[in-house]
Scaffold this active site. Structure first.
Site, PDB file in Angstrom:
ATOM      1  N   MET A  28       6.181  46.192 -57.775  1.00 55.67           N
ATOM      2  CA  MET A  28       6.314  46.983 -56.931  1.00 55.67           C
ATOM      3  C   MET A  28       6.431  48.329 -58.007  1.00 55.67           C
ATOM      4  O   MET A  28       7.453  48.254 -58.925  1.00 55.67           O
ATOM      5  CB  MET A  28       7.712  46.826 -56.245  1.00 55.67           C
ATOM      6  CG  MET A  28       7.345  45.828 -54.979  1.00 55.67           C
ATOM      7  SD  MET A  28       9.132  45.443 -54.090  1.00 55.67           S
ATOM      8  CE  MET A  28      10.013  44.532 -55.372  1.00 55.67           C
ATOM      9  N   ALA A  29       5.847  49.335 -57.727  1.00 52.83           N
ATOM     10  CA  ALA A  29       5.472  50.393 -58.615  1.00 52.83           C
ATOM     11  C   ALA A  29       7.148  51.373 -58.525  1.00 52.83           C
ATOM     12  O   ALA A  29       7.612  51.323 -57.580  1.00 52.83           O
ATOM     13  CB  ALA A  29       4.662  51.481 -58.017  1.00 52.83           C
ATOM     14  N   GLN A  81       0.255  42.629 -63.536  1.00 55.37           N
ATOM     15  CA  GLN A  81      -0.592  42.860 -62.503  1.00 55.37           C
ATOM     16  C   GLN A  81      -1.470  43.899 -63.002  1.00 55.37           C
ATOM     17  O   GLN A  81      -0.926  44.828 -63.063  1.00 55.37           O
ATOM     18  CB  GLN A  81      -0.088  43.282 -61.214  1.00 55.37           C
ATOM     19  CG  GLN A  81      -1.014  43.300 -60.232  1.00 55.37           C
ATOM     20  CD  GLN A  81      -0.453  43.751 -58.630  1.00 55.37           C
ATOM     21  OE1 GLN A  81      -0.138  44.751 -58.480  1.00 55.37           O
ATOM     22  NE2 GLN A  81      -0.720  42.793 -57.570  1.00 55.37           N
ATOM     23  N   CYS A 112      -3.781  47.380 -52.615  1.00 55.83           N
ATOM     24  CA  CYS A 112      -3.007  48.481 -52.482  1.00 55.83           C
ATOM     25  C   CYS A 112      -3.873  49.408 -51.372  1.00 55.83           C
ATOM     26  O   CYS A 112      -4.967  49.666 -51.008  1.00 55.83           O
ATOM     27  CB  CYS A 112      -3.233  49.253 -53.807  1.00 55.83           C
ATOM     28  SG  CYS A 112      -2.455  51.068 -53.590  1.00 55.83           S
ATOM     29  N   GLY A 216       4.841  38.832 -46.821  1.00 58.87           N
ATOM     30  CA  GLY A 216       4.901  39.585 -45.597  1.00 58.87           C
ATOM     31  C   GLY A 216       5.985  38.998 -44.942  1.00 58.87           C
ATOM     32  O   GLY A 216       5.987  37.923 -44.275  1.00 58.87           O
ATOM     33  N   GLY A 239       8.520  41.011 -51.869  1.00 65.07           N
ATOM     34  CA  GLY A 239       8.428  42.185 -52.191  1.00 65.07           C
ATOM     35  C   GLY A 239       9.448  42.875 -51.616  1.00 65.07           C
ATOM     36  O   GLY A 239      10.817  43.028 -52.464  1.00 65.07           O
ATOM     37  N   ARG A 240       9.568  43.861 -50.636  1.00 60.52           N
ATOM     38  CA  ARG A 240      10.511  44.595 -49.989  1.00 60.52           C
ATOM     39  C   ARG A 240      11.736  43.853 -49.624  1.00 60.52           C
ATOM     40  O   ARG A 240      12.943  44.449 -49.744  1.00 60.52           O
ATOM     41  CB  ARG A 240       9.893  45.300 -48.848  1.00 60.52           C
ATOM     42  CG  ARG A 240       8.871  46.351 -49.213  1.00 60.52           C
ATOM     43  CD  ARG A 240       8.228  47.033 -47.860  1.00 60.52           C
ATOM     44  NE  ARG A 240       7.661  45.919 -46.982  1.00 60.52           N
ATOM     45  CZ  ARG A 240       7.765  46.028 -45.459  1.00 60.52           C
ATOM     46  NH1 ARG A 240       8.095  46.882 -45.102  1.00 60.52           N
ATOM     47  NH2 ARG A 240       7.205  44.808 -44.887  1.00 60.52           N
TER      48      ARG A 240
END
Length: 383
Positions: A28-29, A81, A112, A216, A239-240
């Site tokens: 994650m950026a 990545q 992306c 997800g 991720g989130r």
């Protein structure tokens, strides 16, 4: 036989990365820097991937790019990545990180959804062009395989409901020698909105022989075990769901080991985790920079807890350990998270886009030939 077998990522020549707990920290950026990766691996993340790096930035020796290619002392498996649209540039970037930085695993970003990337043919819309996808995967796998390094990819269902790419991408990846494929079960058009379509993960599992990782809507450990039960995936990518909750990886490790869940951390335990995060960030570039970088995590760490407006405002502007410790000392360490806060989405969501921004004529053909797509790399973080 363990409840959930380890994940083996194998390069064509036999080089293997063994992931004991098949749980991957998604890149994650601005988030998955060495400090956050260290924090998550301490909690039990099986594989912890560096934030996305452009292959062109590596090849051109961009200082910002190489600053992002730092690793924490605990990272025994160095995972990066890469993003790119040119097979040769990706291959050269791969050789550099394997040869000079001792990277053990390469993941390719093919999902992306950011408009500034998709409008130029990159990210989640690139798999529509099957010829370029195949060329990228063959070149990257060959470059990495010279060092025994496995390559994986992360992609999406497709551009939108009428232009799906994930099954073709899976077959192309398998033929190219890719070790595994992670599927974020949304389209580019959906971005992060709505619910992930776990049934599409199951479709991909049936379509390919390489491991499939599901991504997800994993907000709690039970979501991960439910996903695997419903899809047959070999592991999960988070991720989130871990934003402000690095202990989610400890919960996942327990669930994957068949152990009973732990109680949700108290506010005091959350504060202690945040303090550890602050120390790791300060260790990268100093106290002031570390505390400023920590600010964006504050709302995630304390989401749902009774913190109080004054303390929240103070945490959002903190720039020293003295300030941080004073503010954390005002919290009720025994406070617990309300039950109705569990399982809620974290981070960005938004709404589905009306349409995906694409290069002119992009959908007319599944091939792009020798077209120069390098503009798709010009505004992407990572140099």
């Amino acid at each position: 036989m363990p409840l959930y077998p380890p994940l083996s990522l194998r390069a064509p020549s036999g080089g293997t990365v063994e992931v004991a707990t098949p749980v991957v920290l998604a890149p994650m950026a601005g988030i998955t820097n060495p400090a956050y990766r260290q924090l998550c691996l301490e909690q039990g993340a099986g594989l912890y991937v560096c934030e996305m790096i452009t292959s062109r930035g590596i090849v051109e020796r961009n200082p910002k790019t190489f600053d992002m290619l730092a690793f924490a002392p605990g990272e025994t498996v160095r995972s990066v990545q890469l993003y790119g649209v040119d097979p040769e540039v990706l291959a050269r970037g791969t050789r550099i990180v394997c040869e000079e930085l001792g990277v053990h695993h390469i993941d390719l970003n093919l999902g992306c959804p950011v408009p500034k990337v998709t409008r130029k043919g990159g990210g989640g819309v690139l798999p529509w062009k099957t010829d370029r996808l195949a060329a990228i995967l063959r070149a990257t796998v060959a470059a990495a395989d010279a060092y025994g390094v496995p390559v994986t990819i992360k992609t999406r269902i497709g551009i939108d409901a009428d232009h799906e790419t994930f099954l073709d991408a899976g077959r192309i990846a398998q033929d190219a020698g890719v070790a595994a494929i992670a599927l974020h079960a949304r389209t580019v058009q959906e971005a992060y909105a709505g619910h992930a379509h776990w049934d599409r993960i199951a479709e991909l599992v049936e379509a390919v022989d390489i491991p499939v990782l599901g991504n997800g809507d994993i907000w709690e450990a039970s979501d991960a075990t439910d996903m695997i039960a419903q899809t047959g995936a070999a592991g999960v990518v988070v991720g989130r769901g871990c934003l402000g909750r690095p202990w989610l990886f400890a919960d996942l490790a327990r669930a994957f080991a068949g152990l009973d869940p732990r109680p949700y951390p108290t506010l005091g335990e959350v504060a202690a985790m945040l303090r550890r995060h602050a120390e790791l960030l300060a260790g990268l570039h100093g106290e002031r920079w570390g505390l400023i970088d920590l600010r964006k995590h504050m709302a995630w760490y304390f989401k749902g807890f009774p913190v109080g407006g004054e303390v929240r405002r103070g945490l959002s502007t903190v720039s020293s350990f003295a300030e941080l410790d004073d503010l954390l000392g005002r919290l009720d360490p025994e406070a617990t998270l309300p039950a109705d806060e569990l399982g809620k989405p974290r981070g960005r969501q938004g709404t589905p886009r009306a349409h995906v921004t694409l290069p002119y004529g992009w959908l007319d053909s599944r091939e792009v030939g020798d077209a120069d797509l390098s503009d798709a790399e010009s505004d992407v973080s990572g140099g």
